[in-house]
Design a protein around this motif. Structure first.
Motif, PDB file in Angstrom:
ATOM      1  N   ARG A 107      42.085  43.482  43.133  1.00 44.98           N
ATOM      2  CA  ARG A 107      43.466  43.173  43.540  1.00 44.98           C
ATOM      3  C   ARG A 107      44.331  44.431  43.615  1.00 44.98           C
ATOM      4  O   ARG A 107      45.246  44.524  44.422  1.00 44.98           O
ATOM      5  N   THR A 108      44.041  45.404  42.759  1.00 43.69           N
ATOM      6  CA  THR A 108      44.861  46.620  42.741  1.00 43.69           C
ATOM      7  C   THR A 108      44.460  47.602  43.832  1.00 43.69           C
ATOM      8  O   THR A 108      45.318  48.195  44.479  1.00 43.69           O
ATOM      9  N   PHE A 109      43.149  47.759  44.039  1.00 44.97           N
ATOM     10  CA  PHE A 109      42.690  48.830  44.937  1.00 44.97           C
ATOM     11  C   PHE A 109      42.242  48.336  46.316  1.00 44.97           C
ATOM     12  O   PHE A 109      41.954  49.152  47.182  1.00 44.97           O
ATOM     13  N   HIS A 110      42.182  47.020  46.496  1.00 47.43           N
ATOM     14  CA  HIS A 110      41.787  46.461  47.797  1.00 47.43           C
ATOM     15  C   HIS A 110      40.560  47.147  48.390  1.00 47.43           C
ATOM     16  O   HIS A 110      40.627  47.730  49.488  1.00 47.43           O
ATOM     17  N   PRO A 111      39.438  47.131  47.669  1.00 46.05           N
ATOM     18  CA  PRO A 111      38.235  47.786  48.197  1.00 46.05           C
ATOM     19  C   PRO A 111      37.787  47.137  49.500  1.00 46.05           C
ATOM     20  O   PRO A 111      37.860  45.914  49.651  1.00 46.05           O
ATOM     21  N   LYS A 112      37.337  47.984  50.427  1.00 48.43           N
ATOM     22  CA  LYS A 112      36.794  47.451  51.690  1.00 48.43           C
ATOM     23  C   LYS A 112      35.287  47.219  51.545  1.00 48.43           C
ATOM     24  O   LYS A 112      34.748  46.293  52.115  1.00 48.43           O
ATOM     25  N   THR A 113      34.644  48.108  50.793  1.00 44.16           N
ATOM     26  CA  THR A 113      33.179  48.006  50.650  1.00 44.16           C
ATOM     27  C   THR A 113      32.799  47.980  49.170  1.00 44.16           C
ATOM     28  O   THR A 113      33.179  48.873  48.409  1.00 44.16           O
ATOM     29  N   ILE A 114      32.052  46.941  48.805  1.00 43.97           N
ATOM     30  CA  ILE A 114      31.542  46.825  47.429  1.00 43.97           C
ATOM     31  C   ILE A 114      30.023  46.740  47.501  1.00 43.97           C
ATOM     32  O   ILE A 114      29.470  46.092  48.392  1.00 43.97           O
ATOM     33  N   ILE A 115      29.373  47.409  46.561  1.00 44.17           N
ATOM     34  CA  ILE A 115      27.917  47.273  46.407  1.00 44.17           C
ATOM     35  C   ILE A 115      27.653  46.704  45.020  1.00 44.17           C
ATOM     36  O   ILE A 115      28.215  47.187  44.029  1.00 44.17           O
ATOM     37  N   GLU A 116      26.821  45.669  44.969  1.00 42.78           N
ATOM     38  CA  GLU A 116      26.391  45.124  43.673  1.00 42.78           C
ATOM     39  C   GLU A 116      24.886  45.304  43.553  1.00 42.78           C
ATOM     40  O   GLU A 116      24.124  44.765  44.365  1.00 42.78           O
ATOM     41  N   ASN A 143      47.523  45.331  31.672  1.00 44.97           N
ATOM     42  CA  ASN A 143      48.869  45.853  31.928  1.00 44.97           C
ATOM     43  C   ASN A 143      48.821  46.943  32.995  1.00 44.97           C
ATOM     44  O   ASN A 143      49.690  47.042  33.855  1.00 44.97           O
ATOM     45  N   ILE A 144      47.794  47.793  32.918  1.00 48.03           N
ATOM     46  CA  ILE A 144      47.686  48.904  33.868  1.00 48.03           C
ATOM     47  C   ILE A 144      47.217  48.403  35.234  1.00 48.03           C
ATOM     48  O   ILE A 144      47.800  48.743  36.267  1.00 48.03           O
ATOM     49  N   PHE A 145      46.156  47.601  35.232  1.00 49.04           N
ATOM     50  CA  PHE A 145      45.498  47.271  36.511  1.00 49.04           C
ATOM     51  C   PHE A 145      45.885  45.900  37.063  1.00 49.04           C
ATOM     52  O   PHE A 145      45.436  45.527  38.136  1.00 49.04           O
ATOM     53  N   GLY A 146      46.724  45.186  36.343  1.00 49.29           N
ATOM     54  CA  GLY A 146      47.163  43.878  36.840  1.00 49.29           C
ATOM     55  C   GLY A 146      46.236  42.768  36.382  1.00 49.29           C
ATOM     56  O   GLY A 146      45.166  43.007  35.814  1.00 49.29           O
ATOM     57  N   SER A 147      46.652  41.569  36.677  1.00 47.65           N
ATOM     58  CA  SER A 147      45.920  40.404  36.186  1.00 47.65           C
ATOM     59  C   SER A 147      44.587  40.236  36.911  1.00 47.65           C
ATOM     60  O   SER A 147      44.466  40.496  38.110  1.00 47.65           O
ATOM     61  N   GLY A 148      43.610  39.769  36.134  1.00 47.56           N
ATOM     62  CA  GLY A 148      42.317  39.442  36.740  1.00 47.56           C
ATOM     63  C   GLY A 148      42.036  37.953  36.612  1.00 47.56           C
ATOM     64  O   GLY A 148      40.908  37.515  36.803  1.00 47.56           O
ATOM     65  N   SER A 149      43.065  37.194  36.288  1.00 46.71           N
ATOM     66  CA  SER A 149      42.863  35.749  36.071  1.00 46.71           C
ATOM     67  C   SER A 149      42.501  35.052  37.375  1.00 46.71           C
ATOM     68  O   SER A 149      43.050  35.374  38.427  1.00 46.71           O
ATOM     69  N   MET A 162      32.635  57.352  23.217  1.00 43.83           N
ATOM     70  CA  MET A 162      33.037  56.305  24.170  1.00 43.83           C
ATOM     71  C   MET A 162      34.517  55.990  23.998  1.00 43.83           C
ATOM     72  O   MET A 162      34.971  55.678  22.894  1.00 43.83           O
ATOM     73  N   ASN A 163      35.247  56.094  25.090  1.00 45.33           N
ATOM     74  CA  ASN A 163      36.635  55.633  25.057  1.00 45.33           C
ATOM     75  C   ASN A 163      36.643  54.121  25.235  1.00 45.33           C
ATOM     76  O   ASN A 163      35.953  53.600  26.113  1.00 45.33           O
ATOM     77  N   ILE A 164      37.402  53.440  24.399  1.00 43.59           N
ATOM     78  CA  ILE A 164      37.488  51.977  24.505  1.00 43.59           C
ATOM     79  C   ILE A 164      38.925  51.613  24.839  1.00 43.59           C
ATOM     80  O   ILE A 164      39.854  51.950  24.101  1.00 43.59           O
ATOM     81  N   LEU A 165      39.086  50.962  25.985  1.00 43.47           N
ATOM     82  CA  LEU A 165      40.426  50.610  26.443  1.00 43.47           C
ATOM     83  C   LEU A 165      40.758  49.192  25.971  1.00 43.47           C
ATOM     84  O   LEU A 165      40.007  48.251  26.256  1.00 43.47           O
ATOM     85  N   ASN A 166      41.852  49.077  25.239  1.00 44.80           N
ATOM     86  CA  ASN A 166      42.319  47.773  24.786  1.00 44.80           C
ATOM     87  C   ASN A 166      42.439  46.833  26.000  1.00 44.80           C
ATOM     88  O   ASN A 166      42.962  47.225  27.042  1.00 44.80           O
ATOM     89  N   ARG A 167      41.961  45.608  25.819  1.00 51.54           N
ATOM     90  CA  ARG A 167      41.879  44.678  26.959  1.00 51.54           C
ATOM     91  C   ARG A 167      43.265  44.359  27.545  1.00 51.54           C
ATOM     92  O   ARG A 167      43.460  44.339  28.759  1.00 51.54           O
ATOM     93  N   GLU A 168      44.230  44.134  26.642  1.00 57.08           N
ATOM     94  CA  GLU A 168      45.580  43.802  27.121  1.00 57.08           C
ATOM     95  C   GLU A 168      46.169  44.998  27.892  1.00 57.08           C
ATOM     96  O   GLU A 168      46.779  44.837  28.950  1.00 57.08           O
ATOM     97  N   LEU A 169      45.933  46.196  27.348  1.00 54.24           N
ATOM     98  CA  LEU A 169      46.425  47.410  28.022  1.00 54.24           C
ATOM     99  C   LEU A 169      45.768  47.554  29.402  1.00 54.24           C
ATOM    100  O   LEU A 169      46.436  47.897  30.386  1.00 54.24           O
ATOM    101  N   PHE A 170      44.459  47.262  29.453  1.00 57.64           N
ATOM    102  CA  PHE A 170      43.764  47.337  30.743  1.00 57.64           C
ATOM    103  C   PHE A 170      44.488  46.474  31.785  1.00 57.64           C
ATOM    104  O   PHE A 170      44.790  46.922  32.894  1.00 57.64           O
TER     105      PHE A 170
END
Ligand SMILES: C[S@@+](CC[C@H](N)C(=O)[O-])C[C@H]1O[C@@H](n2cnc3c(N)ncnc32)[C@H](O)[C@@H]1O
Length: 199
Positions: free
Chosen positions: A38-47, A11-17, A1-9
């Motif tokens: 916020r980064t990818f502006h999805p038009k369609t999301i499925i949950e 930094n890459i994808f922008g704020s999620g606050s 499993m690759n684990i991405l440091n939260r701060e780095l995440f």
């Protein structure tokens, strides 16, 4: 499993606050979902597993670019394969967001198990947070991989949650077979994969 440091995440994808109250089930894991939005502006999301819609409401309220948000859940009489999940089954699935015109609720006796790929539109982001049994996670992953668009993002919740260890097992198995395509965001329970296969 690759684990991405939260701060780095972030930094890459922008704020999620967000200013809103954190949703009960996802808590701080809403932030990476918001950052993706916020980064990818999805038009369609499925949950898959929308429950009452707390996470969906946060995403919708912070993402005016979303055009369609499909929430999948079960009917209130459903018996969950894992007894620990029984109390999560909502009386009114999606009640927090049912009046948002962008929302479509698909409530079936067996939830996502009653769906085939052609029932769903191609999605930019799919959030898997439904049945946390091995079979449930596997079936939802297979379904999601058939309806995600090429380059879309699949997210799984509850990796590392010891109350529902099957989620971790299934994702670890997939990573072993597929060469670690699913990545965990450090200090949380959210995993994601950028899909290089899809519609
Ligand atoms: C952990 S809760 C989801 C929380 C929600 N995603 C949120 O962030 O607010 C799990 C949900 O999955 C639903 N569920 C269980 N089995 C399901 C299935 N086969 N298909 C769709 N939803 C399912 C439950 O009814 C419950 O609403």
């Amino acid at each position: 499993m690759n684990i991405l440091n939260r701060e780095l995440f972030f930094n890459i994808f922008g704020s999620g606050s967000i200013d809103d109250e954190l949703p009960g089930f996802t808590g701080y894991d809403i932030e990476p979902l918001i950052a993706f939005s916020r980064t990818f502006h999805p038009k369609t999301i499925i949950e898959i597993g929308i429950q009452r819609g707390a996470t969906a409401k946060c995403l919708l309220d912070n993402s005016p670019w979303i055009e369609k948000y499909i929430g999948i859940d079960v009917t209130p009489d459903y018996s969950t394969p894992l007894s620990i999940q029984q109390q999560e089954v909502p009386q009114i699935a999606g009640e927090y967001i049912k009046d948002d015109p962008r929302v479509e609720l698909i409530i079936k006796p067996n939830g996502s198990r009653d769906l085939i790929p052609s029932d769903l539109p191609t999605a930019d982001i799919i959030f898997i947070d439904g049945d946390h049994s091995s079979t449930g996670v596997m079936l939802d992953t297979e379904l999601a991989r058939k309806v995600i668009r090429y380059g879309g993002i699949i997210c799984w919740h509850d990796y590392g949650n010891s109350l529902v260890p099957d989620v971790t097992r299934v994702i670890d198995d997939l990573n072993t077979k597929e060469g670690n395509q699913i990545c965990l965001i450090e200090n949380g329970l959210l995993c994601f994969q950028f899909c290089r296969e899809g519609r």
